[in-house]
Design a protein around this motif. Structure first.
Motif, short mmCIF file in Angstrom:
data_model
loop_
_atom_site.label_atom_id
_atom_site.label_comp_id
_atom_site.label_asym_id
_atom_site.label_seq_id
_atom_site.Cartn_x
_atom_site.Cartn_y
_atom_site.Cartn_z
N LEU A 54 0.81 -1.22 0.00
CA LEU A 54 0.00 0.00 0.00
C LEU A 54 0.85 1.27 0.00
CD1 LEU A 54 -2.72 1.43 0.00
CD2 LEU A 54 -2.72 1.23 2.49
N SER A 57 2.79 1.61 -3.28
CA SER A 57 1.93 1.95 -4.41
C SER A 57 1.46 3.40 -4.35
CB SER A 57 0.72 1.01 -4.45
OG SER A 57 1.16 -0.30 -4.69
N ALA A 61 2.21 5.99 -7.20
CA ALA A 61 1.06 6.60 -7.87
C ALA A 61 1.14 8.12 -7.83
CB ALA A 61 -0.24 6.12 -7.23
N TYR A 74 -9.41 3.93 -15.80
CA TYR A 74 -9.02 2.53 -15.69
C TYR A 74 -8.64 2.19 -14.25
CZ TYR A 74 -8.76 2.56 -20.79
OH TYR A 74 -9.05 2.67 -22.12
N ILE A 75 -8.02 3.13 -13.56
CA ILE A 75 -7.63 2.89 -12.17
C ILE A 75 -8.88 2.67 -11.31
CG2 ILE A 75 -6.61 3.95 -10.11
CD1 ILE A 75 -4.70 5.41 -12.08
N LEU A 76 -9.89 3.48 -11.50
CA LEU A 76 -11.12 3.34 -10.72
C LEU A 76 -11.80 2.01 -10.97
CD1 LEU A 76 -12.52 6.96 -11.06
CD2 LEU A 76 -11.36 5.97 -9.08
N THR A 78 -10.48 -0.80 -12.34
CA THR A 78 -9.62 -1.91 -11.94
C THR A 78 -9.56 -2.03 -10.43
OG1 THR A 78 -8.31 -1.53 -13.94
CG2 THR A 78 -7.33 -2.92 -12.25
N SER A 79 -9.55 -0.91 -9.73
CA SER A 79 -9.51 -0.94 -8.27
C SER A 79 -10.75 -1.61 -7.69
CB SER A 79 -9.39 0.47 -7.70
OG SER A 79 -8.15 1.03 -8.04
N THR A 80 -11.89 -1.42 -8.33
CA THR A 80 -13.12 -2.06 -7.86
C THR A 80 -12.95 -3.57 -7.88
OG1 THR A 80 -14.43 -0.22 -8.70
CG2 THR A 80 -15.60 -2.29 -8.28
N GLY A 82 -10.09 -5.12 -7.98
CA GLY A 82 -8.97 -5.44 -7.11
C GLY A 82 -9.37 -5.54 -5.65
N ILE A 83 -10.27 -4.69 -5.23
CA ILE A 83 -10.76 -4.74 -3.84
C ILE A 83 -11.49 -6.06 -3.60
CG2 ILE A 83 -12.44 -3.74 -2.25
CD1 ILE A 83 -11.61 -0.97 -3.48
N SER A 86 -8.93 -8.86 -3.57
CA SER A 86 -8.08 -8.88 -2.37
C SER A 86 -8.82 -9.47 -1.18
CB SER A 86 -7.56 -7.48 -2.05
OG SER A 86 -8.61 -6.63 -1.65
#
Length: 118
Positions: A54, A57, A61, A74-76, A78-80, A82-83, A86
């Protein structure tokens, strides 16, 4: 104890550099290094590496945001995913033995390496 502190800082510096350069410092560097040089058991090495990723990153970032080198949409999205992933991964970690984790991690690294070469 002082020796482990210096080793930890060196491992962290190497992982941070790998993260900034390749976007892959946590699992590929931290887990094996924590196990080998700090004698951390596999499950704790994996969990600890995730906690270290964390801040690595976030720093990387911020640097890339300042350079204008990120695709925020794409970050938003992909993060969804990714959460969600995880959460699933953290739950699954407890189901594997240290030996199974080594094999699974090694297989993952071989596949990643083969994809990079090809």
């Amino acid at each position: 104890m002082k020796r482990k502190f210096y080793i930890s800082v060196l491992i962290g510096a190497f992982a941070g550099a790998a993260n900034g350069l390749f976007g892959a410092g946590g699992g590929t560097v931290l887990v094996p290094a924590m196990e080998k040089f700090l004698r951390v058991e596999p499950k704790k090495a994996h969990a600890s590496a995730i906690a270290v990723i964390l801040p690595l990153s976030v720093i990387s970032a911020v640097f890339y945001i300042l350079k204008g080198s990120l695709y925020i949409n794409y970050i938003l999205f992909t993060s969804t995913g990714g959460i969600l992933g995880s959460l699933i991964g953290a739950k699954l970690l407890s189901r594997f033995t240290g030996k199974q984790l080594h094999r699974l991690f090694g297989l993952f690294m071989i596949i990643a390496a083969a994809r990079m070469i090809i």
